[in-house]
Design a protein around this motif. Structure first.
Motif, PDB file in Angstrom:
ATOM      1  N   LEU A 199     -35.716 -45.311 -13.895  1.00  0.00           N
ATOM      2  CA  LEU A 199     -35.731 -46.749 -14.173  1.00  0.00           C
ATOM      3  C   LEU A 199     -36.930 -47.136 -15.039  1.00  0.00           C
ATOM      4  O   LEU A 199     -36.785 -47.882 -16.014  1.00  0.00           O
ATOM      5  N   ALA A 251     -29.181 -46.129 -13.157  1.00  0.00           N
ATOM      6  CA  ALA A 251     -30.387 -46.016 -12.325  1.00  0.00           C
ATOM      7  C   ALA A 251     -30.429 -47.121 -11.280  1.00  0.00           C
ATOM      8  O   ALA A 251     -30.734 -46.869 -10.104  1.00  0.00           O
ATOM      9  N   ILE A 252     -30.112 -48.325 -11.682  1.00  0.00           N
ATOM     10  CA  ILE A 252     -30.109 -49.442 -10.734  1.00  0.00           C
ATOM     11  C   ILE A 252     -29.030 -49.236  -9.672  1.00  0.00           C
ATOM     12  O   ILE A 252     -29.274 -49.411  -8.471  1.00  0.00           O
ATOM     13  N   GLY A 282     -35.048 -41.988  -9.001  1.00  0.00           N
ATOM     14  CA  GLY A 282     -34.481 -43.246  -9.489  1.00  0.00           C
ATOM     15  C   GLY A 282     -35.531 -44.164 -10.069  1.00  0.00           C
ATOM     16  O   GLY A 282     -35.320 -44.785 -11.114  1.00  0.00           O
ATOM     17  N   ILE A 283     -36.674 -44.244  -9.406  1.00  0.00           N
ATOM     18  CA  ILE A 283     -37.755 -45.079  -9.929  1.00  0.00           C
ATOM     19  C   ILE A 283     -38.280 -44.500 -11.239  1.00  0.00           C
ATOM     20  O   ILE A 283     -38.551 -45.249 -12.192  1.00  0.00           O
ATOM     21  N   PHE A 340     -32.009 -38.355 -15.393  1.00  0.00           N
ATOM     22  CA  PHE A 340     -30.889 -39.173 -14.924  1.00  0.00           C
ATOM     23  C   PHE A 340     -29.805 -38.317 -14.278  1.00  0.00           C
ATOM     24  O   PHE A 340     -29.290 -38.658 -13.214  1.00  0.00           O
ATOM     25  N   THR A 400     -35.271 -37.904 -20.401  1.00  0.00           N
ATOM     26  CA  THR A 400     -34.705 -39.021 -19.636  1.00  0.00           C
ATOM     27  C   THR A 400     -33.295 -38.697 -19.167  1.00  0.00           C
ATOM     28  O   THR A 400     -32.943 -38.960 -18.011  1.00  0.00           O
ATOM     29  N   ARG A 414     -28.308 -48.687 -22.155  1.00  0.00           N
ATOM     30  CA  ARG A 414     -28.027 -49.570 -21.013  1.00  0.00           C
ATOM     31  C   ARG A 414     -27.261 -48.840 -19.926  1.00  0.00           C
ATOM     32  O   ARG A 414     -27.359 -49.201 -18.763  1.00  0.00           O
ATOM     33  N   LEU A 439     -30.067 -46.508  -7.264  1.00  0.00           N
ATOM     34  CA  LEU A 439     -31.099 -46.958  -6.330  1.00  0.00           C
ATOM     35  C   LEU A 439     -30.516 -47.841  -5.231  1.00  0.00           C
ATOM     36  O   LEU A 439     -30.973 -47.791  -4.083  1.00  0.00           O
ATOM     37  N   LEU A 462     -29.817 -47.303 -17.708  1.00  0.00           N
ATOM     38  CA  LEU A 462     -30.455 -48.360 -16.923  1.00  0.00           C
ATOM     39  C   LEU A 462     -29.533 -48.840 -15.803  1.00  0.00           C
ATOM     40  O   LEU A 462     -29.948 -48.963 -14.650  1.00  0.00           O
ATOM     41  N   ALA A 489     -36.365 -45.675 -18.551  1.00  0.00           N
ATOM     42  CA  ALA A 489     -35.307 -46.389 -19.273  1.00  0.00           C
ATOM     43  C   ALA A 489     -35.791 -47.756 -19.741  1.00  0.00           C
ATOM     44  O   ALA A 489     -35.468 -48.186 -20.856  1.00  0.00           O
ATOM     45  N   ALA A 490     -36.574 -48.433 -18.928  1.00  0.00           N
ATOM     46  CA  ALA A 490     -37.073 -49.750 -19.313  1.00  0.00           C
ATOM     47  C   ALA A 490     -38.198 -49.636 -20.337  1.00  0.00           C
ATOM     48  O   ALA A 490     -38.239 -50.394 -21.318  1.00  0.00           O
TER      49      ALA A 490
END
Length: 146
Positions: free
Chosen positions: A74, A90-91, A70-71, A35, A31, A84, A94, A87, A77-78
């Motif tokens: 995301l 990533a948001i 990015g997807i 990232f 991950t 966090r 995006l 997360l 991560a979720a």
């Protein structure tokens, strides 16, 4: 057995957390690599876009790759309940990639006008010449956009 409290009343988090298994460590590492790659691709797309309009194709490819990465980050991560920070990053990345899509599409739509403007500005040595380039760009745009 209950772990002992620290002097300030908190439990020692080092003792209460179990060590990660090898699979969990490998997943966390994957991950983080995804990232970091995502961040590099988003920044690369933005900086390539800044270079020259002739590299618009490369910026479009990097932007598409950034959205896919990015997807993936995301979802990981979720799903795996990563930190966090990952997360949030990533948001945020995006959102930047979405803005980059709009920039690339707009530049592709007005490719010849932007290319002519960039060439004019490169040869402009004074502020008056730069102003003339902006005026030329304004005149080359469709009437509905003025």
């Amino acid at each position: 057995m209950i772990p002992p409290n620290e002097p300030d009343g908190r439990q020692d988090s080092r003792r209460s957390q179990r060590p990660l298994s090898d699979a969990a460590k490998a997943s966390l590492l994957k991950t983080h690599i995804l990232f970091r790659t995502f961040v590099v691709v988003v920044l690369g797309s933005f900086f390539v876009y800044q270079l020259d309009i002739n590299y618009l194709w490369l910026s479009a490819i990097l932007t598409a790759a950034a959205i896919v990465l990015g997807i993936m980050v995301l979802v990981r991560a979720a799903k795996l309940k990563e930190s966090r920070l990952v997360l949030f990053g990533a948001i945020s990345g995006l959102v930047v990639a979405a803005v980059q899509v709009l920039l690339v599409l707009t530049s592709a739509l007005f490719f010849t006008q932007v290319r002519d403007y960039q060439q004019c500005v490169r040869h402009a040595l004074t502020e008056q010449a730069s102003s003339g380039c902006r005026t030329q760009l304004d005149r080359s745009m469709p009437v509905q956009l003025r």
